[in-house]
Design an enzyme around this catalytic site. Structure first.
Site, PDB file in Angstrom:
ATOM      1  N   GLU A  55       0.837  -1.207   0.000  1.00  0.00           N
ATOM      2  CA  GLU A  55       0.000   0.000   0.000  1.00  0.00           C
ATOM      3  C   GLU A  55       0.869   1.253   0.000  1.00  0.00           C
ATOM      4  OE1 GLU A  55      -2.652   1.329  -0.580  1.00  0.00           O
ATOM      5  OE2 GLU A  55      -4.340   0.753   0.668  1.00  0.00           O
ATOM      6  N   ASP A  56       0.303   2.363  -0.480  1.00  0.00           N
ATOM      7  CA  ASP A  56       1.008   3.634  -0.452  1.00  0.00           C
ATOM      8  C   ASP A  56       0.988   4.249   0.948  1.00  0.00           C
ATOM      9  OD1 ASP A  56      -1.723   3.932  -0.612  1.00  0.00           O
ATOM     10  OD2 ASP A  56      -1.708   5.521  -2.124  1.00  0.00           O
ATOM     11  N   ASP A 107      -4.056   5.098   6.447  1.00  0.00           N
ATOM     12  CA  ASP A 107      -4.582   6.235   7.191  1.00  0.00           C
ATOM     13  C   ASP A 107      -5.523   5.698   8.280  1.00  0.00           C
ATOM     14  OD1 ASP A 107      -5.173   8.876   7.790  1.00  0.00           O
ATOM     15  OD2 ASP A 107      -6.836   8.956   6.384  1.00  0.00           O
ATOM     16  N   PHE A 134      -1.721  15.842   5.484  1.00  0.00           N
ATOM     17  CA  PHE A 134      -2.037  15.252   4.186  1.00  0.00           C
ATOM     18  C   PHE A 134      -0.815  15.359   3.282  1.00  0.00           C
ATOM     19  CE2 PHE A 134      -3.865  14.730   0.038  1.00  0.00           C
ATOM     20  CZ  PHE A 134      -4.789  13.718   0.255  1.00  0.00           C
ATOM     21  N   ARG A 174       0.592  13.562  -8.386  1.00  0.00           N
ATOM     22  CA  ARG A 174       1.143  12.208  -8.350  1.00  0.00           C
ATOM     23  C   ARG A 174       2.551  12.145  -8.928  1.00  0.00           C
ATOM     24  NH1 ARG A 174      -3.047   8.580  -7.024  1.00  0.00           N
ATOM     25  NH2 ARG A 174      -5.047   9.067  -7.975  1.00  0.00           N
TER      26      ARG A 174
HETATM   27  P1  IMP Z   1      -7.494   4.473   4.691  1.00  0.00           P
HETATM   28  O1  IMP Z   1      -8.494   3.509   4.197  1.00  0.00           O
HETATM   29  O2  IMP Z   1      -8.087   5.552   5.531  1.00  0.00           O
HETATM   30  O3  IMP Z   1      -6.306   3.833   5.400  1.00  0.00           O
HETATM   31  O4  IMP Z   1      -6.982   5.296   3.442  1.00  0.00           O
HETATM   32  C1  IMP Z   1      -6.045   4.829   2.618  1.00  0.00           C
HETATM   33  C2  IMP Z   1      -6.118   5.450   1.242  1.00  0.00           C
HETATM   34  O5  IMP Z   1      -6.525   6.816   1.243  1.00  0.00           O
HETATM   35  C3  IMP Z   1      -4.717   5.427   0.682  1.00  0.00           C
HETATM   36  O6  IMP Z   1      -4.471   4.235   0.008  1.00  0.00           O
HETATM   37  C4  IMP Z   1      -4.693   6.645  -0.200  1.00  0.00           C
HETATM   38  O7  IMP Z   1      -5.101   6.298  -1.491  1.00  0.00           O
HETATM   39  C5  IMP Z   1      -5.694   7.598   0.415  1.00  0.00           C
HETATM   40  N1  IMP Z   1      -4.986   8.571   1.283  1.00  0.00           N
HETATM   41  C6  IMP Z   1      -4.987   8.607   2.623  1.00  0.00           C
HETATM   42  N2  IMP Z   1      -4.219   9.603   3.077  1.00  0.00           N
HETATM   43  C7  IMP Z   1      -3.681  10.207   2.009  1.00  0.00           C
HETATM   44  C8  IMP Z   1      -2.758  11.309   1.848  1.00  0.00           C
HETATM   45  O8  IMP Z   1      -2.252  11.917   2.791  1.00  0.00           O
HETATM   46  N3  IMP Z   1      -2.452  11.635   0.566  1.00  0.00           N
HETATM   47  C9  IMP Z   1      -2.959  10.996  -0.506  1.00  0.00           C
HETATM   48  N4  IMP Z   1      -3.802   9.946  -0.391  1.00  0.00           N
HETATM   49  C10 IMP Z   1      -4.166   9.557   0.850  1.00  0.00           C
HETATM   50 MG    MG Z   2      -4.098   3.559  -1.870  1.00  0.00          MG
END
Ligand code: IMP
Ligand code: MG
Length: 497
Positions: free
Chosen positions: A400-401, A404, A453, A466
């Site tokens: 994963e990138d 959050d 963010f 990106r």
């Molecule tokens: P989660 O489900 O809340 O853990 O969110 C994960 C996804 O939200 C990541 O895979 C990203 O695609 C997007 N995301 C969450 N935080 C950021 C950020 O700071 N920048 C860009 N994308 C984010």
């Molecule tokens: Mg993602």
């Protein structure tokens, strides 16, 4: 050994009184340190003294104050704290009877040529953390007694308080500037070189250059060293002090204005310096050359349009590459002998997954999924592109990138588990713990980031950014209400129904 009058220690009190007074004066840090170095050397009847500070990476020592060294010791390169009397880094007081014969001394021949014989060095410790060193030098062999050692230890303590106060002032000043710009940053992931930032730069262009280097996370030292260029017998008659040294690039930089007569004079000095010190890497730069210099070292120049929303860089391109490299090494080691399937989710992960797989040294296959988020806060997840091949009985690493809230990964992991992999582990480039809603085990983490963010290196804000080669923090004012989850529902891979 040269006979010296035995010291009863009485000379130390006036010296300490004077040093304490200087330390508490309003002079600049460099002047205070020079004056302390002078008083210390005189009190100890030594020929030179140098007070130096460890860089943020605890590797190089840069001089913040010196006395008596210009004509015999400043010719050597920047001190590598791990190569030169490394025991000081363990908090020990170190005595070298003869620097020309001692393996612990980094530049033995230079010590000989420049008549450095005995050295006494003490760590500068700030509440247990070593932040620098103070060393005294004599031309003739000399033995330091207990009183001398205690005195030097006290000077190191004064220096610790002084440097701590200076660092504090600098960070307060920085914070103040940031608040004024309304981009308050509570916890920088990597603080700039506050401790090495001089109280004032000689020229505004130097400060601008330092800011650019900070933006790109390139470590720098300001005027770290003077190179003697001309001598009249033993006396140095011409010196050259480059504006900056960039340890990671092993490069000295001298900035120029565009005035032709100044450029000609500087060019002459640079030619001389290269002749005398051929191993020294130095560049003359004017403002317009800065971005091309950084680009040639892998720090891509950024266009205004792409980066205007970025408040600051958290991780430079090179820092990311180094981290990805070590993650890949770890993964290659852990999965040695096994068949690995790497699974990623579009789109944020593309840069990371592409760099990562190129560095993994064991056979692997790659599968990509796509998902969409919907519901009020985008918290409901739906798979829009499934795996191409079965993972039944395979070792799966989910990449994963950024994690959050953890909702996305939690959903995908449950989905993958239902397909009976032999094992299932997780790897994320960024981990933002502060906003976690679902606890998920993370096996490989690139960087833990503060609650900001972030964009770049595949990560987007409303579909943009990106393609930035680094990871930067988005300007706070672009995210309204401080709730970034609500504001990320508009990217292409996070479509609202
Ligand atoms: P989660 O489900 O809340 O853990 O969110 C994960 C996804 O939200 C990541 O895979 C990203 O695609 C997007 N995301 C969450 N935080 C950021 C950020 O700071 N920048 C860009 N994308 C984010
Ligand atoms: Mg993602």
């Amino acid at each position: 050994m040269k006979k010296r009058k035995p010291d009863t220690g009485n000379g130390y009190y006036p010296a300490l009184r004077q040093i304490a007074r200087i330390a508490n004066s309003e002079l600049s840090l460099r002047r205070i340190c020079n004056a302390i170095a002078k008083s210390t050397a005189k009190a100890l009847r030594a020929d030179g003294c140098r007070i130096s500070l460890l860089g943020v990476k605890k590797r190089y020592l840069s001089t913040v104050g010196a006395y008596g060294l210009s004509d015999f010791y400043l010719r050597k390169g920047l001190l590598d704290a791990h190569k030169s009397l490394p025991e000081i880094l363990e908090g020990k007081l170190v005595f070298v009877p003869d620097a020309t014969k001692d393996e612990r001394v980094q530049h033995q021949q230079i010590a000989e040529a420049q008549r450095v014989c005995s050295i006494l060095g003490a760590p500068i410790q700030n509440i247990g953390e070593i932040i620098g060193e103070v060393r005294i030098y004599t031309h003739e062999p000399h033995v330091f007694n207990e009183e001398d050692r205690t005195f030097l230890g006290s000077i190191a303590n004064v220096a610790a308080i002084l440097l701590e106060r200076y660092g504090l002032q600098q960070s307060l000043q920085k914070k103040h500037e940031l608040v004024q710009k309304q981009t308050a940053i509570t916890q920088p992931a990597q603080p700039p070189n506050l401790a090495l930032r001089p109280a004032e730069f000689a020229h505004p262009s130097e400060e601008e250059f330092a800011n650019i280097l900070d933006f790109y996370c390139v470590e720098w030292l300001y005027e770290p060293q003077s190179f003697p260029l001309k001598w009249d017998k033993d006396r140095v008659t011409e010196m050259f002090t480059p504006d900056f040294y960039l340890p990671e690039l092993n490069l000295y930089v001298e900035l120029t204005t565009l005035k032709q007569n100044l450029i000609t004079a500087k060019n002459r000095k640079l030619r001389k310096l290269k002749e005398l010190y051929p191993a020294t890497n130095i560049k003359l730069l004017n403002k317009n050359d800065i971005s091309s210099l950084l680009a040639s070292h892998g720090y891509s120049p950024i266009e205004e349009t792409k980066s205007e929303g970025v408040a600051r860089i958290l991780y430079s391109h090179n820092q990311i590459q180094r981290r990805v490299n070590s993650l890949a090494k770890q993964i290659s080691h852990d999965y040695a002998g096994q068949k690995l399937v790497i699974v990623g989710i579009l789109k944020g992960v593309i840069c990371f997954i592409s760099d990562l797989i190129q560095r993994i040294s064991i056979p692997l296959s790659l599968d990509i999924m796509a998902i969409s988020h919907y519901g009020g806060n985008g918290q409901v997840v739906k798979i829009t592109k499934d795996l191409d091949t079965s993972i039944n009985g395979h070792h799966v690493l989910m990449v994963e990138d950024i994690i959050d809230t953890g909702m996305t990964l939690n959903y995908v992991l449950n989905y993958l588990k239902a397909h009976n992999p032999a094992s299932l582990r997780t790897c994320t480039l960024l981990d933002r713990r502060a906003r976690r809603l679902v606890e998920i085990p993370l096996d490989y983490i690139g960087f833990e980031i503060p609650d900001k963010f972030v964009v770049g290196y595949g990560l987007d804000f409303k579909g943009e950014y990106r393609n930035l080669p680094f990871i930067g923090e988005l300007r706070a004012e672009l995210i309204k209400n401080g709730n970034h989850l609500k504001n990320i529902g508009l990217t292409e891979d996070i479509k609202m129904p």
